[in-house]
Motif scaffolding. Structure first.
Motif, PDB file in Angstrom:
ATOM      1  N   ALA A  28      92.047  25.424 -14.147  1.00 52.24           N
ATOM      2  CA  ALA A  28      90.875  25.824 -14.932  1.00 52.24           C
ATOM      3  C   ALA A  28      90.804  25.129 -16.288  1.00 52.24           C
ATOM      4  CB  ALA A  28      90.882  27.335 -15.134  1.00 52.24           C
ATOM      5  N   THR A  29      91.839  24.386 -16.668  1.00 49.10           N
ATOM      6  CA  THR A  29      91.824  23.663 -17.939  1.00 49.10           C
ATOM      7  C   THR A  29      90.839  22.505 -17.861  1.00 49.10           C
ATOM      8  OG1 THR A  29      94.174  24.174 -18.202  1.00 49.10           O
ATOM      9  CG2 THR A  29      93.246  22.486 -19.655  1.00 49.10           C
ATOM     10  N   PRO A  30      89.970  22.340 -18.844  1.00 50.15           N
ATOM     11  CA  PRO A  30      89.016  21.222 -18.808  1.00 50.15           C
ATOM     12  C   PRO A  30      89.729  19.873 -18.707  1.00 50.15           C
ATOM     13  CG  PRO A  30      88.460  22.763 -20.560  1.00 50.15           C
ATOM     14  CD  PRO A  30      89.792  23.184 -20.041  1.00 50.15           C
ATOM     15  N   ALA A  31      89.077  18.932 -18.073  1.00 51.30           N
ATOM     16  CA  ALA A  31      89.655  17.593 -17.933  1.00 51.30           C
ATOM     17  C   ALA A  31      89.840  16.934 -19.291  1.00 51.30           C
ATOM     18  CB  ALA A  31      88.768  16.725 -17.037  1.00 51.30           C
ATOM     19  N   THR A  32      88.914  17.194 -20.189  1.00 47.62           N
ATOM     20  CA  THR A  32      88.998  16.648 -21.543  1.00 47.62           C
ATOM     21  C   THR A  32      89.112  17.797 -22.533  1.00 47.62           C
ATOM     22  OG1 THR A  32      87.652  14.735 -20.932  1.00 47.62           O
ATOM     23  CG2 THR A  32      87.859  15.231 -23.283  1.00 47.62           C
ATOM     24  N   ILE A  33      90.145  17.754 -23.332  1.00 48.19           N
ATOM     25  CA  ILE A  33      90.390  18.794 -24.331  1.00 48.19           C
ATOM     26  C   ILE A  33      89.758  18.384 -25.653  1.00 48.19           C
ATOM     27  CG2 ILE A  33      92.168  20.020 -25.623  1.00 48.19           C
ATOM     28  CD1 ILE A  33      92.154  20.749 -22.713  1.00 48.19           C
ATOM     29  N   ASP A  34      89.025  19.291 -26.282  1.00 50.10           N
ATOM     30  CA  ASP A  34      88.500  19.026 -27.623  1.00 50.10           C
ATOM     31  C   ASP A  34      89.012  20.087 -28.579  1.00 50.10           C
ATOM     32  OD1 ASP A  34      86.980  21.283 -27.064  1.00 50.10           O
ATOM     33  OD2 ASP A  34      85.073  20.199 -26.922  1.00 50.10           O
ATOM     34  N   ILE A  35      88.655  19.959 -29.850  1.00 51.02           N
ATOM     35  CA  ILE A  35      89.177  20.878 -30.852  1.00 51.02           C
ATOM     36  C   ILE A  35      88.680  22.292 -30.617  1.00 51.02           C
ATOM     37  CG2 ILE A  35      87.334  20.386 -32.529  1.00 51.02           C
ATOM     38  CD1 ILE A  35      91.072  21.216 -33.224  1.00 51.02           C
ATOM     39  N   ASP A  36      87.469  22.453 -30.096  1.00 49.94           N
ATOM     40  CA  ASP A  36      86.964  23.794 -29.824  1.00 49.94           C
ATOM     41  C   ASP A  36      87.829  24.499 -28.787  1.00 49.94           C
ATOM     42  OD1 ASP A  36      84.968  23.211 -31.591  1.00 49.94           O
ATOM     43  OD2 ASP A  36      83.342  23.186 -30.129  1.00 49.94           O
ATOM     44  N   TYR A  37      88.227  23.762 -27.757  1.00 52.50           N
ATOM     45  CA  TYR A  37      89.045  24.379 -26.718  1.00 52.50           C
ATOM     46  C   TYR A  37      90.430  24.727 -27.262  1.00 52.50           C
ATOM     47  CZ  TYR A  37      90.980  25.486 -22.178  1.00 52.50           C
ATOM     48  OH  TYR A  37      91.557  26.156 -21.115  1.00 52.50           O
ATOM     49  N   ILE A  38      90.984  23.876 -28.108  1.00 52.47           N
ATOM     50  CA  ILE A  38      92.279  24.187 -28.711  1.00 52.47           C
ATOM     51  C   ILE A  38      92.178  25.456 -29.553  1.00 52.47           C
ATOM     52  CG2 ILE A  38      93.930  23.424 -30.463  1.00 52.47           C
ATOM     53  CD1 ILE A  38      93.624  20.597 -29.339  1.00 52.47           C
ATOM     54  N   LEU A  39      91.100  25.601 -30.310  1.00 52.77           N
ATOM     55  CA  LEU A  39      90.920  26.806 -31.112  1.00 52.77           C
ATOM     56  C   LEU A  39      90.769  28.042 -30.231  1.00 52.77           C
ATOM     57  CD1 LEU A  39      88.589  25.468 -33.935  1.00 52.77           C
ATOM     58  CD2 LEU A  39      90.946  26.279 -34.198  1.00 52.77           C
ATOM     59  N   GLU A  40      90.089  27.911 -29.110  1.00 52.12           N
ATOM     60  CA  GLU A  40      89.980  29.038 -28.180  1.00 52.12           C
ATOM     61  C   GLU A  40      91.349  29.422 -27.634  1.00 52.12           C
ATOM     62  OE1 GLU A  40      87.251  27.564 -25.305  1.00 52.12           O
ATOM     63  OE2 GLU A  40      85.547  27.562 -26.696  1.00 52.12           O
ATOM     64  N   GLU A  41      92.139  28.423 -27.274  1.00 48.32           N
ATOM     65  CA  GLU A  41      93.483  28.691 -26.757  1.00 48.32           C
ATOM     66  C   GLU A  41      94.384  29.288 -27.839  1.00 48.32           C
ATOM     67  OE1 GLU A  41      95.406  28.478 -23.813  1.00 48.32           O
ATOM     68  OE2 GLU A  41      93.388  28.607 -22.986  1.00 48.32           O
ATOM     69  N   ARG A  42      94.243  28.812 -29.052  1.00 48.19           N
ATOM     70  CA  ARG A  42      95.046  29.376 -30.142  1.00 48.19           C
ATOM     71  C   ARG A  42      94.725  30.852 -30.342  1.00 48.19           C
ATOM     72  NH1 ARG A  42      98.086  26.297 -33.760  1.00 48.19           N
ATOM     73  NH2 ARG A  42      97.934  28.061 -35.183  1.00 48.19           N
ATOM     74  N   TYR A  70      93.092  30.791 -41.142  1.00 45.65           N
ATOM     75  CA  TYR A  70      93.674  29.501 -41.491  1.00 45.65           C
ATOM     76  C   TYR A  70      93.318  28.427 -40.460  1.00 45.65           C
ATOM     77  CZ  TYR A  70      96.214  31.929 -45.137  1.00 45.65           C
ATOM     78  OH  TYR A  70      96.524  32.664 -46.256  1.00 45.65           O
ATOM     79  N   ASP A  71      93.277  28.793 -39.189  1.00 45.54           N
ATOM     80  CA  ASP A  71      92.870  27.832 -38.160  1.00 45.54           C
ATOM     81  C   ASP A  71      91.427  27.384 -38.359  1.00 45.54           C
ATOM     82  OD1 ASP A  71      95.349  28.019 -36.961  1.00 45.54           O
ATOM     83  OD2 ASP A  71      94.703  29.426 -35.410  1.00 45.54           O
ATOM     84  N   LEU A  72      90.553  28.333 -38.675  1.00 41.18           N
ATOM     85  CA  LEU A  72      89.131  28.017 -38.793  1.00 41.18           C
ATOM     86  C   LEU A  72      88.795  27.276 -40.079  1.00 41.18           C
ATOM     87  CD1 LEU A  72      87.539  31.287 -37.344  1.00 41.18           C
ATOM     88  CD2 LEU A  72      87.954  29.109 -36.184  1.00 41.18           C
ATOM     89  N   ILE A  73      89.539  27.550 -41.163  1.00 43.44           N
ATOM     90  CA  ILE A  73      89.256  26.782 -42.386  1.00 43.44           C
ATOM     91  C   ILE A  73      89.889  25.397 -42.313  1.00 43.44           C
ATOM     92  CG2 ILE A  73      88.922  28.833 -43.817  1.00 43.44           C
ATOM     93  CD1 ILE A  73      91.721  28.152 -45.064  1.00 43.44           C
ATOM     94  N   ARG A  74      91.023  25.276 -41.646  1.00 42.43           N
ATOM     95  CA  ARG A  74      91.642  23.946 -41.514  1.00 42.43           C
ATOM     96  C   ARG A  74      90.705  22.998 -40.787  1.00 42.43           C
ATOM     97  NH1 ARG A  74      95.478  25.376 -38.611  1.00 42.43           N
ATOM     98  NH2 ARG A  74      94.792  24.715 -36.548  1.00 42.43           N
ATOM     99  N   THR A  75      90.141  23.457 -39.684  1.00 45.82           N
ATOM    100  CA  THR A  75      89.282  22.621 -38.843  1.00 45.82           C
ATOM    101  C   THR A  75      87.825  22.660 -39.270  1.00 45.82           C
ATOM    102  OG1 THR A  75      89.026  24.477 -37.304  1.00 45.82           O
ATOM    103  CG2 THR A  75      90.823  22.924 -36.867  1.00 45.82           C
ATOM    104  N   GLN A  76      87.524  23.465 -40.302  1.00 45.57           N
ATOM    105  CA  GLN A  76      86.162  23.624 -40.827  1.00 45.57           C
ATOM    106  C   GLN A  76      85.197  24.122 -39.751  1.00 45.57           C
ATOM    107  OE1 GLN A  76      84.983  20.144 -43.095  1.00 45.57           O
ATOM    108  NE2 GLN A  76      86.740  20.320 -44.469  1.00 45.57           N
ATOM    109  N   LYS A  77      85.699  25.023 -38.919  1.00 49.41           N
ATOM    110  CA  LYS A  77      84.917  25.591 -37.817  1.00 49.41           C
ATOM    111  C   LYS A  77      84.590  27.065 -38.037  1.00 49.41           C
ATOM    112  CE  LYS A  77      84.830  22.217 -34.608  1.00 49.41           C
ATOM    113  NZ  LYS A  77      83.656  21.835 -33.787  1.00 49.41           N
ATOM    114  N   TRP A  78      84.857  27.574 -39.221  1.00 48.55           N
ATOM    115  CA  TRP A  78      84.706  29.005 -39.455  1.00 48.55           C
ATOM    116  C   TRP A  78      83.286  29.486 -39.175  1.00 48.55           C
ATOM    117  CZ3 TRP A  78      85.486  31.580 -44.930  1.00 48.55           C
ATOM    118  CH2 TRP A  78      85.504  32.971 -44.798  1.00 48.55           C
TER     119      TRP A  78
END
Length: 651
Positions: free
Chosen positions: A559-573, A585-593
């Motif tokens: 079920a893991t996507p073939a291509t991993i992006d930062i959004d998927y890493i944040l979801e997994e985290r 801290y994860d969301l401010i580091r990646t500026q995805k808050w």
């Protein structure tokens, strides 16, 4: 216990010169130190290092600081009993974060105390016989650790505490100058962590002691975080204002590569550390201090002196580990019936108990509906939802003092001790849940019924600010309860986990996504799949309270996507570290808050309220830094203009 404190640069902010207390796990003796010259003795140096471990208890497990890393993200919002400490952090119209009510002050005060202590050790240890480089490297680690937490939270912070940059200070000083973010990283964090990696041993000096790989984790994470800061993809402002250039002339890609390389080196040279076989094992309280945990703020149930907190009653302050109380709703209002013919709701069937699934309720923070339904969408293959939440509240009428039965529950069906009284369903059922118009009919909390079930139920789309799944992973644990309910009102005596071996995989994967050149078999997808494969292994089913030997690792990997992006890493985290204090801290580091948390869904604050509302947040660029605490500003003997300049913009 005696404490020696001396005012240092900022008036009311105090510096602990040596020891508040120490953990018996650390196998050190608590001491009282009366003047800075004591650092020039072996006893003083060792005591100073002990204090650095002890200071973690005043930050990690403190619910107010914990709240600043979780509330206001996609993981959590404020709950029904939230006070201003929690309401303002949500940024949803319940008040504004200010220098007075931002509880990041917990970090500011305690971190600077430890930094000065670490500087005292580092400066004096070379003059003391019998002190090894490895012991001093522990002080290097903690000085870098605290500066790293500070620079992420506040931006640039002072390196000069009154005696010169990175110099030990023992004299009261009421002026301060903030260094820039690049200066803090390149002059303090990186050099100290490099020294720690070089000089720390592979195996800890004491149980829970820092090692080469603990330092590698923070060095790789600091490189990763600084790379994002240099790149600044969404033009988030920094403070003090400075150009996004590295004093050493390296670009973001160089730092991403360093983060990847160091994380991979740690994975390939694990030393005493390893992933646990299942996610459940990481958080199962009798398995605390396991091989996956690199750093923790320790506690003990064997001694109030060494625990630095009461073993019978927690006041929610000091060294109390009371973070988990915040996301524990008041399950003690649940009622069952003594009659099988009419509902009378007169039996307290789930009593407050010092066990991992229950504990002390405060109802200050609540998971969002979207966290339950989207972050943890797969509750069948992925064990992490079941290993994160308490979703079944079971009768404990057999615990002393026993409650006489029989007792009747949903559909007026009889239940026994250990049976579920209330269950939060994994999915909305095909058969609509019958929610009562009178909340007291639904176990006194407005829970619903399904045909043929003796437990009351609430659907995942129906959780509210007052009734929601609790946080099992951080739950209370005691071994001294006997056949009774134990001491559920005491702060938890479990260690609060700060760093895990699993994070090396996430750091390397994130760096790879950001452009680091990867080794064969260790690209972002490979690394994330190590974590996902482990998540597919079950050995226990919390919800059903029974063994579950099941391997869904193949399904998880597929079920893991073939291509991993930062959004998927944040979801997994979030799935891996949900509500552990990482998320902000994860969301401010990646500026995805704002992208991840600008809105959320939850029902209201009354029992029986199951009507989900969409709530909007007002996340502004200046919120990516917390305000400098007001007590800090008030203590500065500088002009009003200088004080305003010292504060982060927007506050």
């Amino acid at each position: 216990m005696k404490k020696f404190k001396s005012i240092y640069i900022l008036g009311v902010t105090m510096i602990l010169l040596l020891v508040v207390s120490c953990s018996d796990i650390l196998n050190e003796q608590p001491r009282s130190i009366y003047e800075p010259g004591f650092f020039q003795t072996e006893e003083g140096v060792r005591g100073g290092v002990t204090a650095l471990y002890a200071h973690l208890r005043y930050i990690y497990g403190n619910a107010y600081f914990y709240n600043t890393g979780v509330t206001g993200t996609d993981e959590a919002t404020y709950a029904q009993s939230a006070d201003q400490n929690f309401l303002v952090m949500d940024l949803s119209g319940q008040g504004e974060i200010t220098a007075t009510d931002s509880r990041a002050d917990v970090l500011w005060g305690n971190a600077f105390e430890a930094i000065n202590t670490a500087s005292g050790v580092i400066e004096n240890a070379s003059e003391v016989d019998g002190i090894s480089e490895a012991l001093v490297a522990e002080a290097n680690f903690f000085r870098a650790f605290d500066y790293f937490q500070l620079v992420q939270t506040f931006g640039g912070v002072p390196l000069d505490l009154g005696a010169g940059e990175l110099e030990f200070n023992s004299n009261p000083v009421r002026v301060s100058v903030r260094n820039t973010v690049p200066e803090v990283y390149t002059q303090a964090i990186f050099p100290d962590l490099i020294t720690a990696v070089e000089n720390l041993p592979d195996n800890p000096r004491v149980t829970g002691g820092v090692t080469k790989n603990v330092a590698r984790l923070y060095l790789s994470k600091a490189y990763l975080t600084y790379a994002w800061w240099l790149e600044n993809p969404n033009n988030i402002p920094t403070y003090p204002e400075t150009s996004r250039t590295d004093p050493d002339g390296n670009d973001a890609n160089w730092y991403y590569q360093q983060a990847y390389d160091i994380a991979i080196e740690a994975i390939e040279n694990p030393g005493p550390y390893a992933l646990q076989e299942t996610f459940y094992d990481v958080h199962y309280a009798p398995n605390d201090r396991n091989s996956e945990i690199l750093l923790y703020a320790d506690r003990t149930e064997t001694s109030e002196f060494y625990n630095d907190a009461s073993l019978t009653w927690g006041n929610g302050g000091g060294a109390d580990n009371f973070a988990v109380w915040m996301m524990t709703w008041n399950y003690t209002v649940i009622r069952s019936s003594s009659s099988d013919t009419e509902w009378n709701g007169n039996i307290e069937s789930v009593r407050r108990e010092a066990v991992q699934s229950l504990g002390r309720p405060w109802t200050r923070m609540a998971p969002t509906i979207d966290a339950i339904t989207e972050t943890f969408a797969d509750k069948t293959n992925d064990s992490r939802y079941d290993g994160t939440f308490t979703t079944a509240y079971r009768s404990n009428i057999d615990r002393s003092p026993e409650v006489n039965g029989p007792i009747y529950n949903a559909n007026l069906m009889e239940i026994q001790a250990g049976d579920p009284v209330l269950t939060f369903l994994d999915e909305q059922p095909d058969t609509p849940i019958s929610y009562p118009s009178d909340p007291s009919r639904g176990a006194n909390i407005g829970a619903g019924e399904l045909p043929g079930r003796s437990d009351f139920v609430i659907g995942p789309e129906d959780i509210s600010r007052i009734v929601y799944p609790g946080l099992w992973k951080l739950g209370t644990y005691r071994t001294d309860s006997g056949d009774g309910l134990g001491e559920p009102n005491a702060a938890t005596t479990r260690p609060f986990n700060i760093a895990k071996f699993s994070e090396f995989y996430f750091i390397a994967a994130e760096a790879a996504v950001q452009g680091a050149t990867t080794a064969a078999g260790m690209d972002a997808r490979d690394l994330i799949n190590v974590i996902r494969e482990r998540a597919g292994h079950w050995r226990w089913y919390n919800k059903e309270n029974q063994e579950r030997i099941e391997d869904n690792s193949a399904e998880m990997v597929a079920a893991t996507p073939a291509t991993i992006d930062i959004d998927y890493i944040l979801e997994e985290r979030s799935r891996e570290y949900f509500a552990e204090g990482f998320r902000w801290y994860d969301l401010i580091r990646t500026q995805k808050w704002e992208e991840f948390a600008s809105s959320y869904r939850i029902a209201g604050s009354n029992y029986g309220d199951h009507e989900a509302q969409t709530v909007q947040r007002n996340i502004q660029p200046h919120h990516y830094l917390r305000p400098i605490p007001q007590g800090q500003l008030d203590a500065l003997q500088i002009s009003s203009a200088e004080r305003a300049e010292y504060q982060n913009p927007g506050y």
